[in-house]
Design an enzyme around this catalytic site. Sequence first.
Site, PDB file in Angstrom:
ATOM      1  N   LYS A  22       0.831  -1.210   0.000  1.00 29.09           N
ATOM      2  CA  LYS A  22       0.000   0.000   0.000  1.00 29.09           C
ATOM      3  C   LYS A  22       0.863   1.255   0.000  1.00 29.09           C
ATOM      4  CE  LYS A  22      -1.699   1.575   4.145  1.00 29.09           C
ATOM      5  NZ  LYS A  22      -1.423   3.003   4.378  1.00 29.09           N
ATOM      6  N   ASN A  23       1.861   1.277   0.874  1.00 26.81           N
ATOM      7  CA  ASN A  23       2.646   2.503   1.042  1.00 26.81           C
ATOM      8  C   ASN A  23       3.574   2.782  -0.138  1.00 26.81           C
ATOM      9  OD1 ASN A  23       1.348   2.836   3.430  1.00 26.81           O
ATOM     10  ND2 ASN A  23       3.119   2.437   4.748  1.00 26.81           N
ATOM     11  N   ARG A  92      -4.519  10.216   4.671  1.00 25.35           N
ATOM     12  CA  ARG A  92      -3.367  11.108   4.691  1.00 25.35           C
ATOM     13  C   ARG A  92      -2.615  11.100   3.350  1.00 25.35           C
ATOM     14  NH1 ARG A  92      -0.040  13.946   8.082  1.00 25.35           N
ATOM     15  NH2 ARG A  92       2.163  13.835   7.586  1.00 25.35           N
ATOM     16  N   CYS A 116      -4.898   7.691   9.808  1.00 24.28           N
ATOM     17  CA  CYS A 116      -4.951   7.116  11.154  1.00 24.28           C
ATOM     18  C   CYS A 116      -4.659   8.173  12.206  1.00 24.28           C
ATOM     19  CB  CYS A 116      -3.904   6.012  11.282  1.00 24.28           C
ATOM     20  SG  CYS A 116      -4.415   4.457  10.563  1.00 24.28           S
ATOM     21  N   ARG A 121       0.879  14.221  13.315  1.00 16.72           N
ATOM     22  CA  ARG A 121       1.025  14.035  11.869  1.00 16.72           C
ATOM     23  C   ARG A 121       0.975  15.361  11.116  1.00 16.72           C
ATOM     24  NH1 ARG A 121      -1.248   8.398   9.713  1.00 16.72           N
ATOM     25  NH2 ARG A 121       0.740   8.475   8.653  1.00 16.72           N
ATOM     26  N   ILE A 123       2.361  18.442   8.473  1.00 13.41           N
ATOM     27  CA  ILE A 123       2.835  18.392   7.084  1.00 13.41           C
ATOM     28  C   ILE A 123       3.884  19.481   6.833  1.00 13.41           C
ATOM     29  CG2 ILE A 123       0.738  17.302   6.173  1.00 13.41           C
ATOM     30  CD1 ILE A 123      -0.033  20.079   5.026  1.00 13.41           C
ATOM     31  N   LEU A 125       7.083  19.540   7.024  1.00 13.99           N
ATOM     32  CA  LEU A 125       8.278  19.164   6.258  1.00 13.99           C
ATOM     33  C   LEU A 125       7.963  19.071   4.764  1.00 13.99           C
ATOM     34  CD1 LEU A 125       9.701  16.477   8.718  1.00 13.99           C
ATOM     35  CD2 LEU A 125      10.501  18.833   8.401  1.00 13.99           C
ATOM     36  N   ASP A 305       5.044   0.622  12.175  1.00 10.65           N
ATOM     37  CA  ASP A 305       3.830  -0.028  11.669  1.00 10.65           C
ATOM     38  C   ASP A 305       3.692  -1.488  12.118  1.00 10.65           C
ATOM     39  OD1 ASP A 305       2.999   2.267  10.476  1.00 10.65           O
ATOM     40  OD2 ASP A 305       3.401   1.646   8.413  1.00 10.65           O
ATOM     41  N   ARG A 397      -8.205  -0.635   5.290  1.00 11.19           N
ATOM     42  CA  ARG A 397      -7.355   0.363   4.621  1.00 11.19           C
ATOM     43  C   ARG A 397      -6.002  -0.217   4.233  1.00 11.19           C
ATOM     44  NH1 ARG A 397      -6.032   4.613   8.138  1.00 11.19           N
ATOM     45  NH2 ARG A 397      -4.757   5.072   6.344  1.00 11.19           N
TER      46      ARG A 397
END
Length: 426
Positions: A22-23, A92, A116, A121, A123, A125, A305, A397
């Site tokens: 997925k990632n 995200r 999640c 989390r 943004i 950066l 994870d 997901r």
Amino acid sequence: MEKLVIEGGKPLSGTIRIHGAKNAALPILAASVLAKGTHVIHNVPDLLDIQVMLHILRALGCTAEHRGETVTVNTTSLFSSHIPEELMTQMRSSIFLMGPLLARCGSAHIYQPGGCAIGERRINLHLLGLEALGAKFEESGNMLACRAEKLTGADIYLDFPSVGATENIMMAAVKAEGSTTIHNAAREPEIQDLQHFLCAMGARIYGAGTDTITIEGVAELAPCTYRIIPDRIVTGTFMVAAAATRGNVTLERVCPAHLTSVIHVLRRAGVQVVVDGDVIHVSCHGRPKPVERVVTSPHPAFPTDLQAQVMVLLSLADGFSIMKETVFEGRFKHVDELVRMGADIRVDLSSAFIRGVPRLYGATVEATDLRAGAALVIAGLAARGTTVVEQIHHIDRGYDRIETMLARLGAKVERHAFNGARAVTL
Ligand code: UD1
């Protein structure tokens, strides 16, 4: 609203194939807008997050079709750089479109991304990196308008090796004028996969997999055919499930080199892990051993994870273990649920202190996020009695029909609609 009903206490046994990552698939699908034409991307898992990304691509004017494990995207008729708010807030990874849209259209309109709830989390950066390349930002209500008349290569240092920020900057920089260097870049395997995909489109990128990535901007990119790497987190989840149930499982189509730290921790816990090319055999006889200290950190260290899943294994160990989380501050929500199943875990700031118990007991528990949900499924498989895991849309997901994969290994898992009706016949 569906839930998983698990009859625990049965060792997993058999062979399954692991689906694509997925990632890796999400940034690669976003990157497809960088080149006009038809991309064919293989080994794309059928997950909620992938469906949302395909919806976004369609909303921007692309055509996108998912058949079996293959996604075909045609990006020629992209007409908008405005990501609809209701899609943006669903995950995200919608943030990955910022870099590619800036490079293709000179603008991107985004909203605060969802995903999640495992920490703050931010943004910042992503924004700092894109700003260094020439992007300007203007906030209006919930919306952030990003514009760049021209992107120009830059030297960028990331305060933290953020996976998403590294990927966003890479995708914006491929068509910038001149050369970009990302220092303290994330080194995750998914970043190497993105480099390979972008290079297959004609980009010139070097160094993914190390902490310094160099991107030489090119004027044009062409569509390509590509195959996504196996999902290392799904692989790790099934390795832990095999071990926690004292089973004997073979995982095919995996990449063991992406799991070095995980294999190391499992072996320390007394789990037998045998690597044979792109196959991993996992078995565990008797109670796992405690592991004095497991610390999550960016790749190649132990992945955040898999923290929740390995915590289940350690909660069944014959002794005391410590798990320290250094990547996300809010990532211990599974602990309360595991305690309800009989685990003995105490959290103090970013560390969980785990005193192993001989067994867990079935309970009704709630998946609070994707990997926490996977951990509760493992706990249910290992526990005595029946476990009901609610809020499983989180699990969907990241795992392509987890109950079907588990059923192939002999698990008794059923998906029920919230009203109790069985939703899937296995
Ligand atoms: C990605 C993965 C996710 C994984 C995480 C860490 C995808 C789609 N998701 O998420 O599964 O858990 O890497 O391995 O690939 N941060 C900032 N500012 C930023 C960006 C990040 O402070 O602009 C912080 C975050 O709050 C977090 C840490 O950096 O504490 C790691 O985040 P990051 O590496 O960016 O994770 P994601 O890309 O969101």
